[in-house]
Design an enzyme around this catalytic site. Structure first.
Site, short mmCIF file in Angstrom:
data_model
loop_
_atom_site.label_atom_id
_atom_site.label_comp_id
_atom_site.label_asym_id
_atom_site.label_seq_id
_atom_site.Cartn_x
_atom_site.Cartn_y
_atom_site.Cartn_z
N CYS A 68 0.83 -1.21 0.00
CA CYS A 68 0.00 0.00 0.00
C CYS A 68 0.86 1.25 0.00
O CYS A 68 0.49 2.28 -0.58
CB CYS A 68 -0.94 -0.01 1.20
SG CYS A 68 -0.11 -0.19 2.80
N HIS A 233 -1.00 0.41 7.85
CA HIS A 233 -1.61 0.52 6.53
C HIS A 233 -1.60 1.97 6.10
O HIS A 233 -1.80 2.88 6.91
CB HIS A 233 -3.04 -0.02 6.58
CG HIS A 233 -3.69 -0.17 5.24
ND1 HIS A 233 -3.05 -0.70 4.15
CD2 HIS A 233 -4.94 0.15 4.82
CE1 HIS A 233 -3.87 -0.70 3.11
NE2 HIS A 233 -5.03 -0.19 3.50
N ASN A 258 -8.81 4.11 0.49
CA ASN A 258 -8.14 2.89 0.94
C ASN A 258 -7.69 2.10 -0.29
O ASN A 258 -8.53 1.71 -1.10
CB ASN A 258 -9.12 2.05 1.78
CG ASN A 258 -8.46 0.83 2.39
OD1 ASN A 258 -7.33 0.49 2.07
ND2 ASN A 258 -9.18 0.16 3.29
#
Length: 492
Positions: A68, A233, A258
């Site tokens: 990510c 994250h 996200n």
């Protein structure tokens, strides 16, 4: 007679095999080892294309790989055509072109220079679909191809599991990044002595930066409120909007993306949440209609409470000059100076170690008040087997102002005093940096390791908004091969 089929490029240096997927089989990716196949884009969809027709179609989405941090940095290329052209040189072949041979070339910034990296277009798939990164439209392939380039640079896809958004921003832009610790911000209300660049109105600052910078936020550990966001994250801050509630009070909302590509927030500003009762129905309809897959709105107080860190990529001009995050001024004077921490000579460790004064020292002289960016970029070390990702040590950056009269002090004794600034990141990161407003005077810049006698190579970067040639000398400041002197002449 039918013409013989043209042979497509197969990259022997990064083959379609386990050696390109795995480095140690130490991540959850290993469970898919027997199921992953490799396919070219024309084997995945009927009409592949490199770029999307709209930002929504090219929106980044994360797959099975825990990268990510890299995908958040990739989003900055969609904000700037000249950065995209820098990473993806124009003229790449289309799958329908006669010149297509199954290869693509990208540029990645590696320790002070752009490096061209060529890969074939065979991509990892599960059940015929891309299993790692992809765009919102699955017939768009710039993102999975760039991810493959980055995996080749690192040695394997598994090496991309976990990392820092700031590191990827440097690699994809050739620029610099700044981190803001939101917990320092949330706890600093009413305090006057805060780290430079960290103010209580952080989100208001982001509002002014949203159109010209990549903004990312991260959750660094598990907490009750962010359970559905995961831990460790990274997210993209895709928009900020200031509006009035029914009582005329200001509300600042942040739109968070996200990379997982699914909505995961159950806060008051979710679809159907109680927060929308505070604003007019038209505002609710407008803002909710803007959400793409994986996006959600949060209010300023929620943001400061639930997220830990913001990473901001410095904007750059088409000429390649960085711009200040705070004033918008072009930092058009740049000086990069190489250095090294050498065991027994210049690897003095942090300020708690007695050997700290032996760390390399760089001198900076400023002849008028200036906005100066100082950064230390370290070269990654060879990582031990079984540990994916780049191996960086914990390092720090410190700056002392030298007394106007010199005070008869030598550099080692000066370093025992409190520095003007001391910047140490929360984790092992590629770069440590700070933007400073410095009055005229002389300064010591000292990059340090955390542990003594830990070797490594680095580059000190000094960026200012004043365009003057620098004069630098190789004076030996008392200890040969351990120190270098740098004087930047900035008198307008």
């Amino acid at each position: 007679m039918r013409a013989p089929a043209k042979e497509l490029f197969r990259d022997a240096a990064f083959p379609a095999s386990d050696s390109s997927l795995f480095s140690s089989f130490s991540t959850p990716l290993a469970q898919f080892r027997e199921e992953i196949t490799w396919r070219r884009p024309q084997e995945i969809c009927a009409t592949p294309r490199l770029f999307a027709g709209s930002p929504q179609e090219g929106q980044v989405k994360q797959g099975l790989l825990g990268d990510c941090w890299f995908l958040c940095a990739c989003a900055t290329l969609q904000k700037s055509r000249h950065l995209l052209d820098q990473v993806f040189p124009p003229g790449q072949p289309s799958w329908l072109d006669q010149t297509y041979r199954g290869s693509f070339t990208c540029r990645v910034w590696q320790f002070g220079r752009w490096v061209e990296v060529t890969v074939d277009d065979r991509l990892p798939c599960l059940a015929g679909r891309l299993c790692f990164s992809r765009c919102q439209r699955e017939d768009v392939f710039w993102l999975p191809l760039l991810e493959k380039v980055y995996a080749k640079v690192h040695g394997s896809y598994e090496q991309l599991w976990a990392g820092q958004v700031a590191d990827a921003l440097v690699d994809l832009t050739g620029g610099l990044a700044e981190r803001w610790n939101l917990k320092d911000v949330a706890g600093s209300s009413g305090q006057q002595d805060r780290p430079h660049g960290v103010e209580h109105k952080t989100c208001r600052q982001l509002l002014s930066l949203k159109d010209r910078c990549l903004l990312s936020c991260s959750v660094l550990g598990p907490r009750t409120g962010t359970r559905e966001l995961g831990e460790f994250h990274a997210f993209i801050v895709s928009d900020l909007r200031e509006l009035q509630d029914r009582a005329g009070q200001s509300i600042l909302l942040l739109r968070i993306q996200n990379p997982w590509g699914r909505r995961c927030w159950q806060g008051p500003w979710r679809d159907g949440g109680e927060g929308w009762s505070r604003v007019e129905p038209a505002a609710q309809v407008e803002l909710l209609s803007q959400l793409q897959d994986g996006e959600f709105w949060v209010e300023e107080d929620e943001f400061l409470r639930e997220f830990d860190e913001v990473t901001i990529g410095f904007p750059s001009t088409e000429a390649g000059h960085l711009q200040s995050l705070h004033s918008g001024k072009v930092l058009c004077h740049t000086q990069e100076l190489p250095g090294a921490w050498v065991k027994g000579q210049s690897a003095g460790g942090c300020r708690n170690n007695s050997g700290f004064p032996s760390n390399p020292k760089f001198w900076l002289r400023v002849f008028e008040p200036s906005e100066v960016y100082v950064g230390v970029l370290q070269r990654p070390r060879v990582r031990a087997a079984g540990h994916p990702g780049r191996d960086y040590q914990a390092v720090g950056l410190h700056l002392w102002k030298v007394p106007a009269d010199g005070g008869g002090q030598d550099a080692p004794s000066l370093l025992l005093q409190e520095p003007l600034l001391s910047c140490v990141p929360h984790s092992y990161a590629q770069e440590v940096s700070r933007l400073c407003h410095l009055p005229a005077g002389a300064y010591h810049i000292v990059p340090s390791t955390y542990l003594p006698d830990t070797e490594g190579a680095f580059t000190v970067t000094v960026e200012t908004r004043i365009d003057r040639r620098s004069i630098h000398s190789q004076e030996m400041l008392g200890q040969p091969l351990r120190e270098v002197s740098f004087m930047a002449v900035m008198k307008a």
